[in-house]
Design a protein around this motif. Structure first.
Motif, mmCIF file in Angstrom:
data_model
loop_
_atom_site.group_PDB
_atom_site.id
_atom_site.type_symbol
_atom_site.label_atom_id
_atom_site.label_comp_id
_atom_site.label_asym_id
_atom_site.label_seq_id
_atom_site.Cartn_x
_atom_site.Cartn_y
_atom_site.Cartn_z
ATOM 1 N N MET A 139 0.830 -1.210 0.000
ATOM 2 C CA MET A 139 0.000 0.000 0.000
ATOM 3 C C MET A 139 0.863 1.257 0.000
ATOM 4 N N ASN A 140 2.082 1.133 0.487
ATOM 5 C CA ASN A 140 3.012 2.255 0.530
ATOM 6 C C ASN A 140 3.474 2.663 -0.861
ATOM 7 N N TYR A 141 3.272 1.770 -1.846
ATOM 8 C CA TYR A 141 3.801 2.000 -3.192
ATOM 9 C C TYR A 141 2.735 2.067 -4.283
ATOM 10 N N ARG A 142 1.540 1.571 -4.014
ATOM 11 C CA ARG A 142 0.492 1.578 -5.041
ATOM 12 C C ARG A 142 0.106 3.019 -5.412
ATOM 13 N N ILE A 143 -0.202 3.239 -6.686
ATOM 14 C CA ILE A 143 -0.632 4.569 -7.134
ATOM 15 C C ILE A 143 -1.977 4.920 -6.499
ATOM 16 N N ALA A 144 -2.898 3.973 -6.467
ATOM 17 C CA ALA A 144 -4.138 4.115 -5.700
ATOM 18 C C ALA A 144 -4.008 3.178 -4.516
ATOM 19 N N TYR A 145 -4.230 3.687 -3.326
ATOM 20 C CA TYR A 145 -3.978 2.866 -2.137
ATOM 21 C C TYR A 145 -5.033 3.118 -1.066
ATOM 22 N N LYS A 146 -5.060 2.218 -0.112
ATOM 23 C CA LYS A 146 -5.969 2.341 1.027
ATOM 24 C C LYS A 146 -5.175 2.835 2.230
ATOM 25 N N GLY A 147 -5.688 3.853 2.902
ATOM 26 C CA GLY A 147 -4.975 4.409 4.045
ATOM 27 C C GLY A 147 -5.932 4.929 5.099
ATOM 28 N N GLU A 148 -5.382 5.369 6.217
ATOM 29 C CA GLU A 148 -6.181 5.923 7.301
ATOM 30 C C GLU A 148 -5.880 7.412 7.442
ATOM 31 N N THR A 149 -6.933 8.210 7.613
ATOM 32 C CA THR A 149 -6.751 9.647 7.766
ATOM 33 C C THR A 149 -7.972 10.241 8.467
ATOM 34 N N MET A 150 -7.868 11.497 8.883
ATOM 35 C CA MET A 150 -9.005 12.203 9.484
ATOM 36 C C MET A 150 -9.994 12.567 8.380
ATOM 37 N N VAL A 151 -11.289 12.410 8.658
ATOM 38 C CA VAL A 151 -12.310 12.690 7.650
ATOM 39 C C VAL A 151 -13.441 13.525 8.251
ATOM 40 N N ASN A 152 -14.266 14.071 7.364
ATOM 41 C CA ASN A 152 -15.480 14.784 7.763
ATOM 42 C C ASN A 152 -16.648 13.814 7.626
ATOM 43 N N TRP A 153 -17.246 13.424 8.730
ATOM 44 C CA TRP A 153 -18.311 12.434 8.699
ATOM 45 C C TRP A 153 -19.681 13.107 8.628
ATOM 46 N N CYS A 154 -20.518 12.654 7.695
ATOM 47 C CA CYS A 154 -21.876 13.183 7.558
ATOM 48 C C CYS A 154 -22.859 12.133 8.043
ATOM 49 N N ALA A 155 -23.485 12.392 9.178
ATOM 50 C CA ALA A 155 -24.424 11.433 9.747
ATOM 51 C C ALA A 155 -25.663 11.271 8.856
ATOM 52 N N GLY A 156 -26.057 12.343 8.181
ATOM 53 C CA GLY A 156 -27.253 12.291 7.334
ATOM 54 C C GLY A 156 -27.099 11.352 6.145
ATOM 55 N N LEU A 157 -25.910 11.392 5.534
ATOM 56 C CA LEU A 157 -25.656 10.533 4.378
ATOM 57 C C LEU A 157 -24.996 9.219 4.761
ATOM 58 N N GLY A 158 -24.445 9.175 5.963
ATOM 59 C CA GLY A 158 -23.771 7.963 6.399
ATOM 60 C C GLY A 158 -22.481 7.715 5.669
ATOM 61 N N THR A 159 -21.762 8.792 5.344
ATOM 62 C CA THR A 159 -20.499 8.637 4.618
ATOM 63 C C THR A 159 -19.600 9.835 4.875
ATOM 64 N N VAL A 160 -18.462 9.847 4.168
ATOM 65 C CA VAL A 160 -17.470 10.915 4.310
ATOM 66 C C VAL A 160 -17.749 12.035 3.318
ATOM 67 N N LEU A 161 -17.512 13.286 3.734
ATOM 68 C CA LEU A 161 -17.649 14.446 2.860
ATOM 69 C C LEU A 161 -16.278 15.038 2.578
ATOM 70 N N ALA A 162 -16.127 15.607 1.379
ATOM 71 C CA ALA A 162 -14.879 16.288 1.022
ATOM 72 C C ALA A 162 -14.762 17.581 1.827
ATOM 73 N N ASN A 163 -13.555 18.105 1.929
ATOM 74 C CA ASN A 163 -13.332 19.326 2.698
ATOM 75 C C ASN A 163 -14.142 20.508 2.179
ATOM 76 N N ASP A 164 -14.336 20.553 0.847
ATOM 77 C CA ASP A 164 -15.050 21.702 0.289
ATOM 78 C C ASP A 164 -16.557 21.544 0.398
#
Length: 225
Positions: free
Chosen positions: A200-225
């Motif tokens: 995962m450290n080398y893949r162009i598209a990879y899975k990782g862990e990071t801080m996100v904006n959680w939307c309870a209404g949609l039940g998913t992550v929202l972009a910063n903008d």
């Protein structure tokens, strides 16, 4: 003299559609110019003021470049695939394909009334399987690839595994999230889970862990903008 703009607009917009006035074909004798517009999400509310503001500006520029002799490609489409459609379907009990189609037809009617010079033969709908088949294909290609700095191109992740098996990270010159160091023996001693986490450290598209904006209404992550 009474200027009946409604009838005049209706007449000429019908003519543009019938004659495919803004249809673009390849022409090697003319310079190419591509006008990139933001595709709207077709909600039930229809266009909002921000849509025509941007489209009017790009439309003016497209017409200007066409008058300058350029072969102008000015397409339009719909960012119609995602959670808003799913949530609306859940709330109303309707299949998202039905509501999305109805919303797209409403948007098209509004866009046509404004009189934009879009080539509708090039329309894109992100909810079309013929479209997202290729976006998913591209993502899979990126996931199964790493970037070689020396060759300046992406290569199959299997080649990176071969490198690790022979010499670990020695002599490695690739794009990576963080610089790792291990020998071939250390690589071979890793379990399958640890190997996958390392790749995962080398893949162009990879899975990782990071801080996100959680939307309870949609039940998913929202972009910063």
């Amino acid at each position: 003299m009474n200027y009946d703009f409604r009838e005049i607009e209706k007449k000429w917009q019908k003519t543009w559609v019938e004659q495919k006035t803004y249809k673009v074909t390849e022409d090697a004798n003319r310079k190419k110019f591509y006008v990139l517009n933001m595709f709207p999400y077709p909600s039930g509310a229809g266009l909002h003021v921000g849509h025509p503001l941007g489209y009017i500006a790009s439309d003016i520029y497209a017409r200007y470049k066409r008058q300058c002799g350029f072969n102008v490609l000015n397409p339009m489409g719909y960012d119609a695939y995602g959670l808003p459609a799913e949530q609306y379907a859940i709330k109303t009990g309707q299949h998202p394909a039905i509501t999305t189609e109805a919303n797209i037809n409403h948007y098209r009617e509004q866009l046509d009334k404004i009189g934009f010079c879009f080539d509708w033969d090039r329309e894109v709908r992100t909810c079309d399987p013929g479209y997202y088949h290729w976006t998913q294909w591209a993502f899979q290609k990126m996931f199964m690839s790493f970037y070689d700095n020396a060759q300046q191109k992406a290569l199959p992740i299997s080649q990176l595994v071969e490198h690790f098996e022979k010499q670990g990270t020695e002599g490695l010159n690739v794009a990576q999230s963080e610089e790792l160091s291990f020998t071939a023996d250390e690589w071979k001693a890793m379990g399958e889970k640890q190997k996958e986490e390392t790749l995962m450290n080398y893949r162009i598209a990879y899975k990782g862990e990071t801080m996100v904006n959680w939307c309870a209404g949609l039940g998913t992550v929202l972009a910063n903008d």
